[in-house]
Design a protein around this motif. Structure first.
Motif, mmCIF file in Angstrom:
data_model
loop_
_atom_site.group_PDB
_atom_site.id
_atom_site.type_symbol
_atom_site.label_atom_id
_atom_site.label_comp_id
_atom_site.label_asym_id
_atom_site.label_seq_id
_atom_site.Cartn_x
_atom_site.Cartn_y
_atom_site.Cartn_z
ATOM 1 N N ALA A 10 14.722 33.178 62.926
ATOM 2 C CA ALA A 10 15.042 34.928 61.955
ATOM 3 C C ALA A 10 15.247 34.659 60.731
ATOM 4 O O ALA A 10 15.201 35.167 59.662
ATOM 5 C CB ALA A 10 15.424 36.549 62.783
ATOM 6 N N LYS A 11 16.113 34.243 61.156
ATOM 7 C CA LYS A 11 17.165 33.947 60.401
ATOM 8 C C LYS A 11 16.609 32.704 58.567
ATOM 9 O O LYS A 11 16.726 32.277 57.380
ATOM 10 C CB LYS A 11 18.708 32.854 60.367
ATOM 11 C CG LYS A 11 19.903 34.299 60.439
ATOM 12 C CD LYS A 11 21.018 33.353 61.429
ATOM 13 C CE LYS A 11 22.401 34.348 61.095
ATOM 14 N NZ LYS A 11 23.268 33.648 61.803
ATOM 15 N N SER A 12 15.777 32.187 59.566
ATOM 16 C CA SER A 12 15.173 30.868 58.474
ATOM 17 C C SER A 12 14.303 31.704 57.838
ATOM 18 O O SER A 12 13.692 31.267 57.027
ATOM 19 C CB SER A 12 15.045 29.776 59.648
ATOM 20 O OG SER A 12 16.064 28.522 60.356
ATOM 21 N N ARG A 13 13.320 32.745 59.235
ATOM 22 C CA ARG A 13 12.306 33.196 57.901
ATOM 23 C C ARG A 13 12.788 33.784 56.888
ATOM 24 O O ARG A 13 11.818 34.458 55.677
ATOM 25 C CB ARG A 13 11.944 33.749 58.482
ATOM 26 C CG ARG A 13 10.703 33.067 59.810
ATOM 27 C CD ARG A 13 10.150 34.060 61.053
ATOM 28 N NE ARG A 13 9.229 33.491 61.496
ATOM 29 C CZ ARG A 13 8.661 33.769 62.797
ATOM 30 N NH1 ARG A 13 9.099 34.909 63.437
ATOM 31 N NH2 ARG A 13 8.284 33.362 63.685
ATOM 32 N N ALA A 14 14.167 34.343 57.002
ATOM 33 C CA ALA A 14 14.909 34.937 55.530
ATOM 34 C C ALA A 14 14.802 34.257 55.080
ATOM 35 O O ALA A 14 14.775 34.717 53.685
ATOM 36 C CB ALA A 14 16.043 35.844 56.709
ATOM 37 N N GLN A 15 15.301 33.038 55.388
ATOM 38 C CA GLN A 15 15.687 32.490 54.003
ATOM 39 C C GLN A 15 14.705 31.886 54.087
ATOM 40 O O GLN A 15 14.589 31.027 51.751
ATOM 41 C CB GLN A 15 16.310 31.036 54.760
ATOM 42 C CG GLN A 15 17.026 29.849 53.635
ATOM 43 C CD GLN A 15 17.734 28.981 53.804
ATOM 44 O OE1 GLN A 15 17.916 28.970 55.403
ATOM 45 N NE2 GLN A 15 17.981 27.621 53.630
ATOM 46 N N LEU A 16 13.887 31.340 53.941
ATOM 47 C CA LEU A 16 12.666 31.156 53.797
ATOM 48 C C LEU A 16 11.715 32.286 52.509
ATOM 49 O O LEU A 16 11.312 32.172 51.314
ATOM 50 C CB LEU A 16 11.408 30.984 54.486
ATOM 51 C CG LEU A 16 10.384 29.878 53.507
ATOM 52 C CD1 LEU A 16 10.001 29.287 52.861
ATOM 53 C CD2 LEU A 16 8.254 31.086 55.029
ATOM 54 N N VAL A 17 11.940 33.325 52.900
ATOM 55 C CA VAL A 17 11.504 34.509 51.660
ATOM 56 C C VAL A 17 12.166 34.856 50.673
ATOM 57 O O VAL A 17 11.703 35.036 49.279
ATOM 58 C CB VAL A 17 11.339 36.313 52.622
ATOM 59 C CG1 VAL A 17 11.240 37.180 51.528
ATOM 60 C CG2 VAL A 17 10.753 35.970 53.745
ATOM 61 N N LYS A 18 13.691 34.348 50.808
ATOM 62 C CA LYS A 18 14.407 34.673 49.582
ATOM 63 C C LYS A 18 13.959 33.146 49.006
ATOM 64 O O LYS A 18 13.614 33.275 47.741
ATOM 65 C CB LYS A 18 15.886 34.507 50.134
ATOM 66 C CG LYS A 18 16.466 35.803 50.168
ATOM 67 C CD LYS A 18 17.691 35.439 50.575
ATOM 68 C CE LYS A 18 18.234 37.008 50.888
ATOM 69 N NZ LYS A 18 19.890 37.299 50.895
ATOM 70 N N LEU A 19 13.674 31.781 48.955
ATOM 71 C CA LEU A 19 13.180 30.933 48.789
ATOM 72 C C LEU A 19 12.226 31.148 47.776
ATOM 73 O O LEU A 19 11.472 30.896 46.602
ATOM 74 C CB LEU A 19 13.163 30.089 49.416
ATOM 75 C CG LEU A 19 13.315 28.558 48.650
ATOM 76 C CD1 LEU A 19 14.439 28.342 47.531
ATOM 77 C CD2 LEU A 19 13.240 27.232 49.508
ATOM 78 N N ASP A 20 11.090 31.900 48.024
ATOM 79 C CA ASP A 20 10.187 32.000 47.839
ATOM 80 C C ASP A 20 10.073 32.752 46.745
ATOM 81 O O ASP A 20 9.878 32.968 45.842
ATOM 82 C CB ASP A 20 8.625 33.305 48.838
ATOM 83 C CG ASP A 20 8.492 31.660 49.650
ATOM 84 O OD1 ASP A 20 8.253 30.733 49.346
ATOM 85 O OD2 ASP A 20 7.844 32.154 50.872
ATOM 86 N N ALA A 21 10.644 34.180 47.215
ATOM 87 C CA ALA A 21 11.417 35.435 45.768
ATOM 88 C C ALA A 21 11.802 34.331 44.526
ATOM 89 O O ALA A 21 11.568 34.449 43.238
ATOM 90 C CB ALA A 21 12.042 36.277 46.533
ATOM 91 N N ALA A 22 12.639 32.848 44.796
ATOM 92 C CA ALA A 22 13.431 32.347 44.070
ATOM 93 C C ALA A 22 12.043 31.613 43.126
ATOM 94 O O ALA A 22 12.951 30.977 41.730
ATOM 95 C CB ALA A 22 14.316 31.832 44.421
ATOM 96 N N MET A 23 11.593 31.127 43.873
ATOM 97 C CA MET A 23 10.479 30.330 43.068
ATOM 98 C C MET A 23 10.050 30.979 42.415
ATOM 99 O O MET A 23 8.799 30.098 41.101
ATOM 100 C CB MET A 23 10.033 29.788 44.272
ATOM 101 C CG MET A 23 10.895 28.364 44.999
ATOM 102 S SD MET A 23 10.038 26.989 46.135
ATOM 103 C CE MET A 23 9.039 26.698 45.337
ATOM 104 N N ALA A 24 9.144 31.461 42.983
ATOM 105 C CA ALA A 24 8.407 32.857 41.817
ATOM 106 C C ALA A 24 9.267 33.449 40.719
ATOM 107 O O ALA A 24 7.796 33.559 39.795
ATOM 108 C CB ALA A 24 7.768 34.031 42.528
ATOM 109 N N SER A 25 10.171 33.508 40.874
ATOM 110 C CA SER A 25 10.566 34.097 39.791
ATOM 111 C C SER A 25 11.369 33.609 38.442
ATOM 112 O O SER A 25 11.795 33.488 37.090
ATOM 113 C CB SER A 25 12.079 34.953 40.200
ATOM 114 O OG SER A 25 13.240 34.377 40.588
ATOM 115 N N GLY A 26 11.528 31.732 39.030
ATOM 116 C CA GLY A 26 11.827 31.038 38.238
ATOM 117 C C GLY A 26 13.266 29.952 38.464
ATOM 118 O O GLY A 26 13.395 29.361 37.130
#
Length: 84
Positions: A10-26
């Motif tokens: 669950a923590k790894s999936r949450a980390q992936l979501v945050k990483l994806d959001a950061a990548m999308a925002s630059g």
């Protein structure tokens, strides 16, 4: 106290979501999954590599938990017939 495999997943999936959001925002700085720290990447390419590693770790955790292994295809071929 050690985390259970489900909690780690669950923590790894949450980390992936945050990483994806950061990548999308630059943004090159990502907050940790449990809000305990920050990671600052040098470039977008480094973020992509970290994402690939994280996705591979998540897949390994899911496989070791006895779940089904998700397989991805690189090419999808569709055929069809027209009514003519």
């Amino acid at each position: 106290m050690a985390d259970t495999p489900e909690q780690q997943l669950a923590k790894s999936r949450a980390q992936l979501v945050k990483l994806d959001a950061a990548m999308a925002s630059g943004v090159l700085t990502v907050e940790g999954a449990d809000n305990t720290g920050r990671v600052t990447y040098r470039s977008y390419a480094e973020m992509r590599q970290a994402r690939a590693d994280l996705v591979r770790r998540i897949a390994d955790m899911e496989a070791s938990a006895g779940g089904t292994v998700a397989r991805r295809t690189r090419q999808v071929v569709m055929t069809g017939r027209s009514g003519w």
